[in-house]
Design an enzyme around this catalytic site. Structure first.
Site, PDB file in Angstrom:
ATOM      1  N   CYS A   1       0.845  -1.194   0.000  1.00 59.49           N
ATOM      2  CA  CYS A   1       0.000   0.000   0.000  1.00 59.49           C
ATOM      3  C   CYS A   1       0.879   1.243   0.000  1.00 59.49           C
ATOM      4  O   CYS A   1       1.858   1.307   0.752  1.00 59.49           O
ATOM      5  CB  CYS A   1      -0.888  -0.017   1.248  1.00 59.49           C
TER       6      CYS A   1
ATOM      7  N   HIS B   1     -10.184   1.226   1.961  1.00 55.82           N
ATOM      8  CA  HIS B   1      -9.654   2.531   2.386  1.00 55.82           C
ATOM      9  C   HIS B   1     -10.786   3.503   2.713  1.00 55.82           C
ATOM     10  O   HIS B   1     -10.653   4.358   3.586  1.00 55.82           O
ATOM     11  CB  HIS B   1      -8.798   3.145   1.273  1.00 55.82           C
TER      12      HIS B   1
ATOM     13  N   HIS C   1      -9.198  -3.726  -1.964  1.00 55.69           N
ATOM     14  CA  HIS C   1      -8.206  -2.983  -1.178  1.00 55.69           C
ATOM     15  C   HIS C   1      -8.577  -1.491  -1.138  1.00 55.69           C
ATOM     16  O   HIS C   1      -8.571  -0.871  -0.072  1.00 55.69           O
ATOM     17  CB  HIS C   1      -6.820  -3.196  -1.804  1.00 55.69           C
ATOM     18  N   GLU C   2      -8.916  -0.927  -2.307  1.00 56.65           N
ATOM     19  CA  GLU C   2      -9.217   0.517  -2.364  1.00 56.65           C
ATOM     20  C   GLU C   2     -10.535   0.847  -1.677  1.00 56.65           C
ATOM     21  O   GLU C   2     -10.652   1.868  -0.996  1.00 56.65           O
ATOM     22  CB  GLU C   2      -9.228   1.010  -3.820  1.00 56.65           C
TER      23      GLU C   2
HETATM   24 ZN    ZN Z   1      -3.715   1.052  -0.015  1.00 54.46          ZN
END
Ligand code: ZN
Length: 188
Positions: A104, A150, A146-147
């Site tokens: 990341c 966030h 993953h995004e």
């Molecule tokens: Zn990330």
């Protein structure tokens, strides 16, 4: 397009840990944000970026991954697919999980083996303001998960199932890379 500074965990900024606000409408400001995020992601370089990573607490992500040929390998012509999305939501995820390596831009030098659904269905607003639902598999599905994490203040390190799945990668000899588990790296 302007590059923005990437916030990392070392900054101690709570923006990385707070749920981001939904976008009410894809207007010129949001399109500008998306364009800046694409420039920032490409220069990093990375395959995805979420708005909180540049200090903007809004539900916007960009993802750019290689287009895969039929066998799951990157297509030979190096073609990529770019997603610029507001308010992305995972409306379905496969029960089947696969563990894969992640890193990341906001967590420097750390890698992890993270379980993710192998396939997902995402509903989101595109840069042109159109709402669309689409499916993604494999690496593309992993980056999208993953995004989108966030946007809820979740980092990949939260998703590893044990500490030995977190590691650094060191070059021991030219071209020879080894995994250094965090437990070992912390001794002494
Ligand atoms: Zn990330």
């Amino acid at each position: 397009m302007a590059q923005r500074r990437i916030v990392t965990v070392e900054d101690g900024d709570p923006v990385l840990r707070r749920p981001a606000r939904p976008v009410s409408r894809v207007d010129a400001a949001i399109r500008q944000l998306m364009d800046d995020m694409v420039a920032t992601m490409r220069s990093a370089p990375g395959v995805g970026l979420a708005a909180p990573q540049i200090g903007v607490p809004q539900r916007v992500i960009v993802v750019e991954v290689p287009v895969e040929s039929g066998d799951g390998q990157p297509a030979e012509d190096g073609q990529t697919r770019l997603w610029t999305l507001a308010n992305p939501e995972i409306v379905w995820r496969s029960e089947e999980l696969e563990e894969g390596q992640e890193a990341c831009l906001s967590v420097p030098e750390l890698y992890g083996d993270v379980p993710r659904s192998v396939a997902i269905r995402v509903r989101a607003l595109h840069r042109n303001g159109r709402r669309e639902t689409f499916e993604a598999r494999g690496f593309e599905a992993r980056v999208l998960q993953h995004e989108i994490d966030h946007l809820d203040g979740i980092l990949f390190v939260d998703r590893v199932t044990s500490l030995d799945k977190l590691y650094r990668i060191e070059e021991q000899a030219p071209g020879q890379y080894v995994r250094v588990p965090l437990g070992v790296a912390c001794v002494g």
